[in-house]
Design a protein around this motif. Sequence first.
Motif, PDB file in Angstrom:
ATOM      1  N   GLU A  84     -44.401 -40.082 -23.423  1.00 24.86           N
ATOM      2  CA  GLU A  84     -44.603 -39.763 -25.248  1.00 24.86           C
ATOM      3  C   GLU A  84     -46.285 -40.776 -25.855  1.00 24.86           C
ATOM      4  O   GLU A  84     -46.726 -39.875 -26.492  1.00 24.86           O
ATOM      5  CB  GLU A  84     -44.018 -41.015 -25.796  1.00 24.86           C
ATOM      6  CG  GLU A  84     -41.961 -40.152 -25.909  1.00 24.86           C
ATOM      7  CD  GLU A  84     -41.726 -39.489 -26.857  1.00 24.86           C
ATOM      8  OE1 GLU A  84     -41.390 -40.417 -28.190  1.00 24.86           O
ATOM      9  OE2 GLU A  84     -41.827 -38.371 -27.142  1.00 24.86           O
ATOM     10  N   SER A  85     -46.364 -41.211 -24.993  1.00 26.84           N
ATOM     11  CA  SER A  85     -47.727 -41.977 -25.999  1.00 26.84           C
ATOM     12  C   SER A  85     -48.264 -40.869 -25.030  1.00 26.84           C
ATOM     13  O   SER A  85     -49.812 -41.176 -25.577  1.00 26.84           O
ATOM     14  CB  SER A  85     -47.982 -43.247 -24.957  1.00 26.84           C
ATOM     15  OG  SER A  85     -48.553 -43.456 -23.214  1.00 26.84           O
ATOM     16  N   LYS A  86     -48.331 -40.313 -24.697  1.00 24.77           N
ATOM     17  CA  LYS A  86     -49.369 -39.484 -23.658  1.00 24.77           C
ATOM     18  C   LYS A  86     -50.008 -37.794 -24.136  1.00 24.77           C
ATOM     19  O   LYS A  86     -50.423 -36.710 -24.079  1.00 24.77           O
ATOM     20  CB  LYS A  86     -49.543 -39.118 -21.883  1.00 24.77           C
ATOM     21  CG  LYS A  86     -49.519 -40.666 -21.110  1.00 24.77           C
ATOM     22  CD  LYS A  86     -49.881 -39.879 -19.961  1.00 24.77           C
ATOM     23  CE  LYS A  86     -50.097 -42.072 -19.445  1.00 24.77           C
ATOM     24  NZ  LYS A  86     -49.637 -41.500 -17.780  1.00 24.77           N
ATOM     25  N   GLY A  87     -48.617 -37.968 -24.716  1.00 24.64           N
ATOM     26  CA  GLY A  87     -48.174 -36.559 -25.261  1.00 24.64           C
ATOM     27  C   GLY A  87     -48.475 -36.262 -26.763  1.00 24.64           C
ATOM     28  O   GLY A  87     -48.720 -37.300 -27.407  1.00 24.64           O
ATOM     29  N   ARG A  88     -48.334 -35.164 -26.975  1.00 28.08           N
ATOM     30  CA  ARG A  88     -47.222 -35.065 -28.980  1.00 28.08           C
ATOM     31  C   ARG A  88     -46.278 -34.197 -29.053  1.00 28.08           C
ATOM     32  O   ARG A  88     -46.186 -33.630 -28.411  1.00 28.08           O
ATOM     33  CB  ARG A  88     -48.973 -34.153 -29.541  1.00 28.08           C
ATOM     34  CG  ARG A  88     -50.299 -34.486 -29.440  1.00 28.08           C
ATOM     35  CD  ARG A  88     -51.606 -33.375 -29.330  1.00 28.08           C
ATOM     36  NE  ARG A  88     -51.701 -33.519 -31.416  1.00 28.08           N
ATOM     37  CZ  ARG A  88     -52.402 -32.919 -31.669  1.00 28.08           C
ATOM     38  NH1 ARG A  88     -53.631 -32.216 -30.136  1.00 28.08           N
ATOM     39  NH2 ARG A  88     -52.396 -31.895 -32.621  1.00 28.08           N
ATOM     40  N   THR A  89     -45.605 -35.428 -30.625  1.00 28.95           N
ATOM     41  CA  THR A  89     -44.197 -34.354 -31.118  1.00 28.95           C
ATOM     42  C   THR A  89     -44.830 -33.700 -31.634  1.00 28.95           C
ATOM     43  O   THR A  89     -45.762 -33.257 -32.980  1.00 28.95           O
ATOM     44  CB  THR A  89     -44.077 -36.161 -31.677  1.00 28.95           C
ATOM     45  OG1 THR A  89     -44.349 -36.509 -32.485  1.00 28.95           O
ATOM     46  CG2 THR A  89     -43.978 -36.694 -29.869  1.00 28.95           C
ATOM     47  N   LEU A  90     -43.995 -32.825 -31.650  1.00 29.15           N
ATOM     48  CA  LEU A  90     -43.403 -31.123 -32.638  1.00 29.15           C
ATOM     49  C   LEU A  90     -41.514 -31.717 -33.217  1.00 29.15           C
ATOM     50  O   LEU A  90     -41.619 -31.759 -32.112  1.00 29.15           O
ATOM     51  CB  LEU A  90     -43.872 -30.029 -31.960  1.00 29.15           C
ATOM     52  CG  LEU A  90     -43.879 -29.358 -32.826  1.00 29.15           C
ATOM     53  CD1 LEU A  90     -44.714 -28.676 -33.795  1.00 29.15           C
ATOM     54  CD2 LEU A  90     -44.230 -27.798 -31.908  1.00 29.15           C
ATOM     55  N   ASP A  91     -41.741 -31.515 -34.194  1.00 31.04           N
ATOM     56  CA  ASP A  91     -40.258 -31.832 -35.256  1.00 31.04           C
ATOM     57  C   ASP A  91     -40.296 -30.767 -36.090  1.00 31.04           C
ATOM     58  O   ASP A  91     -39.107 -30.686 -35.930  1.00 31.04           O
ATOM     59  CB  ASP A  91     -41.109 -33.161 -36.402  1.00 31.04           C
ATOM     60  CG  ASP A  91     -41.364 -33.140 -37.490  1.00 31.04           C
ATOM     61  OD1 ASP A  91     -41.785 -31.810 -37.477  1.00 31.04           O
ATOM     62  OD2 ASP A  91     -41.685 -33.704 -38.557  1.00 31.04           O
ATOM     63  N   ARG A 109     -32.545 -40.229 -30.112  1.00 31.65           N
ATOM     64  CA  ARG A 109     -34.041 -41.057 -30.822  1.00 31.65           C
ATOM     65  C   ARG A 109     -35.388 -40.449 -30.279  1.00 31.65           C
ATOM     66  O   ARG A 109     -36.348 -40.724 -30.646  1.00 31.65           O
ATOM     67  CB  ARG A 109     -33.612 -42.271 -29.004  1.00 31.65           C
ATOM     68  CG  ARG A 109     -35.440 -43.041 -29.239  1.00 31.65           C
ATOM     69  CD  ARG A 109     -34.808 -44.049 -28.058  1.00 31.65           C
ATOM     70  NE  ARG A 109     -36.063 -44.838 -27.686  1.00 31.65           N
ATOM     71  CZ  ARG A 109     -37.055 -45.242 -27.142  1.00 31.65           C
ATOM     72  NH1 ARG A 109     -37.019 -44.947 -25.625  1.00 31.65           N
ATOM     73  NH2 ARG A 109     -38.202 -46.010 -27.469  1.00 31.65           N
ATOM     74  N   PHE A 110     -34.726 -38.810 -29.357  1.00 34.75           N
ATOM     75  CA  PHE A 110     -36.173 -38.402 -29.603  1.00 34.75           C
ATOM     76  C   PHE A 110     -35.222 -36.707 -30.235  1.00 34.75           C
ATOM     77  O   PHE A 110     -35.707 -35.876 -29.684  1.00 34.75           O
ATOM     78  CB  PHE A 110     -36.136 -37.360 -27.963  1.00 34.75           C
ATOM     79  CG  PHE A 110     -36.328 -39.350 -27.156  1.00 34.75           C
ATOM     80  CD1 PHE A 110     -37.641 -39.719 -26.747  1.00 34.75           C
ATOM     81  CD2 PHE A 110     -35.290 -39.450 -26.333  1.00 34.75           C
ATOM     82  CE1 PHE A 110     -38.007 -41.028 -26.476  1.00 34.75           C
ATOM     83  CE2 PHE A 110     -35.367 -40.048 -24.954  1.00 34.75           C
ATOM     84  CZ  PHE A 110     -36.984 -41.198 -25.584  1.00 34.75           C
ATOM     85  N   ASN A 111     -35.498 -37.193 -31.432  1.00 30.20           N
ATOM     86  CA  ASN A 111     -35.715 -36.087 -31.995  1.00 30.20           C
ATOM     87  C   ASN A 111     -36.704 -34.770 -32.652  1.00 30.20           C
ATOM     88  O   ASN A 111     -37.106 -34.508 -33.346  1.00 30.20           O
ATOM     89  CB  ASN A 111     -34.946 -36.621 -33.346  1.00 30.20           C
ATOM     90  CG  ASN A 111     -35.763 -37.364 -34.334  1.00 30.20           C
ATOM     91  OD1 ASN A 111     -36.987 -37.434 -33.704  1.00 30.20           O
ATOM     92  ND2 ASN A 111     -35.308 -37.918 -36.086  1.00 30.20           N
ATOM     93  N   HIS A 112     -37.478 -34.595 -31.426  1.00 29.76           N
ATOM     94  CA  HIS A 112     -38.635 -33.467 -31.458  1.00 29.76           C
ATOM     95  C   HIS A 112     -38.520 -33.373 -30.312  1.00 29.76           C
ATOM     96  O   HIS A 112     -38.081 -33.294 -29.165  1.00 29.76           O
ATOM     97  CB  HIS A 112     -39.681 -34.902 -31.835  1.00 29.76           C
ATOM     98  CG  HIS A 112     -40.179 -36.329 -30.860  1.00 29.76           C
ATOM     99  ND1 HIS A 112     -40.082 -37.557 -31.249  1.00 29.76           N
ATOM    100  CD2 HIS A 112     -40.100 -36.378 -29.428  1.00 29.76           C
ATOM    101  CE1 HIS A 112     -39.803 -37.890 -30.541  1.00 29.76           C
ATOM    102  NE2 HIS A 112     -40.206 -37.345 -28.931  1.00 29.76           N
ATOM    103  N   LEU A 113     -39.628 -32.264 -30.215  1.00 28.51           N
ATOM    104  CA  LEU A 113     -40.389 -31.656 -28.608  1.00 28.51           C
ATOM    105  C   LEU A 113     -41.683 -32.517 -28.592  1.00 28.51           C
ATOM    106  O   LEU A 113     -42.462 -33.062 -29.169  1.00 28.51           O
ATOM    107  CB  LEU A 113     -40.250 -30.512 -29.137  1.00 28.51           C
ATOM    108  CG  LEU A 113     -40.793 -28.876 -28.264  1.00 28.51           C
ATOM    109  CD1 LEU A 113     -39.439 -28.902 -27.861  1.00 28.51           C
ATOM    110  CD2 LEU A 113     -41.781 -28.082 -28.888  1.00 28.51           C
TER     111      LEU A 113
END
Length: 512
Positions: A84-91, A109-113
């Motif tokens: 998660e720290s290396k990527g970017r999230t999309l909600d 807990r991972f309510n995103h892409l």
Amino acid sequence: MTGTTGTTDSNGTPRTPVTPSRDVIVVGAGPTGLLLAGDLATAGIPVTLVEKRPHRISNLSRAFVLHARTLEQLDARGLADELESKGRTLDRLRLFSRLTIDLTTLPSRFNHLLVLPQYEVERALERRAVEAGVRFAYETEVIGLVQDEDGVTLRVRAAAGAEPAAGGARELGQLRELRSAYVVGTDGMRSAVREAVGLPFPGRSAIRSVVLADVRLAEEPETLLTVNAVGDAFAFLAPFGDGYYRVIGWDRRRDVADDAPLDLEEVKEITRLALGRDFGMHDARWMSRFHSDERQAPAYRVGRVFLAGDAAHVHTPAGGQGMNTGLQDAANLSWKLAATLNGHARADLLDTYQSERHPVGKSVLRSSGGLVRLAMAKRPWTLAARTLLTTFANHARPARTRMLGQITGIGYAYPAPRGAHPLTGKRVPDVTLQNGRLYEALRGGRFVLITPPDAPTDLDTGTRKDRLTVANWTSDRRTTLLVRPDGYTAWAAENPTTEQREAALTASMGQA
């Protein structure tokens, strides 16, 4: 190791039988194979990972997203936060220009892409596998196999100077024989393992002449993932994180061979048709064509040989479900192999890999193909169907929830025996326990027994103590829940007796 009777393989090559072993050979060092091998080694199973390619992490992978269920599986292995720290999230996901799916409503807990190139996932999984003791055999190609009641003999061709593999390897010039209890083929769409056991791979090419390019952009897109289809054209943009973007494009009118020449101008033109502009693409470091197939093996197991990931099923890139489905195949199979080889389960536990994962692969095949066909709708009736679907999904919460569960993987459940508790076979979310989170407790391939808040946790678990964590709900819930290492309910009951609980533990984990 020695046997008593000499035999020959299907090619007439002398072979010496060996005593039964606990070794597993995994063929294919992509994400699926790496996760599976790492799990097995963590459970104390000797593992050799055979890979045809030289040792390298390639940046030419097609996968770019991790969905919620996959992130939960990676969390159970202590890797999710790092990735998660290396990527970017999309909600939010936007489909067909009109349908927006809000991922923040996911019960996870991972309510995103998570937008992250596949090579970052491979790096993390490879490091874990190495630390767990997996032995790697690179530049080693599978050319056949023979299996008997005790195990599998894998015939491979190793490059000159390649390090010998483990597993009872015997040299035959540049040919080698590796012996193991089981073999798992995670070696992709053109699987040598699948071919060796004679399994067909029925299906069809769904999309031909898809173009891929890694480029720099003069204009940054407004959204993290940019995707759209207009008329005959489709395009997708995703960032690598190093200044380059992956472009995937398709023009229905261009049906050429995969090896046909490709230049940047063609990539730009397709992107302009689908997205309205080409974002000033320049400095392409790599370009290629490929075709996208929809195929599934009729069986994921033949005797002591299993298939997982793209070796078992391939589908269109729509929804970004390919790598995710393969990783979940591995999570389902790994603990079952480990339990069987460590003497904690009957061999028929392995049959449930087919009954649980084959229907999921079929569903992903159907949903990803449907998304592509709707995205590229052209005829009046398919356009009408797309409009109806987007309108219905936008306004009908159950339909939207079902679609979201399929794309992210959290909506799938496994078959349960007749009369079982309603939670049996269902995914268990990352609930908070009195002594931490569930997916932290699952780490190391453990079962977790969740009991009412006032129940003792210092149960006499006997020989299961290294494989079972006992924890309490933080709420006043009275359900007792046994969670499998892959995060699904093995058994549940309301206020069970001690005898009922012990019977459930024995059925799932073997005698104490």
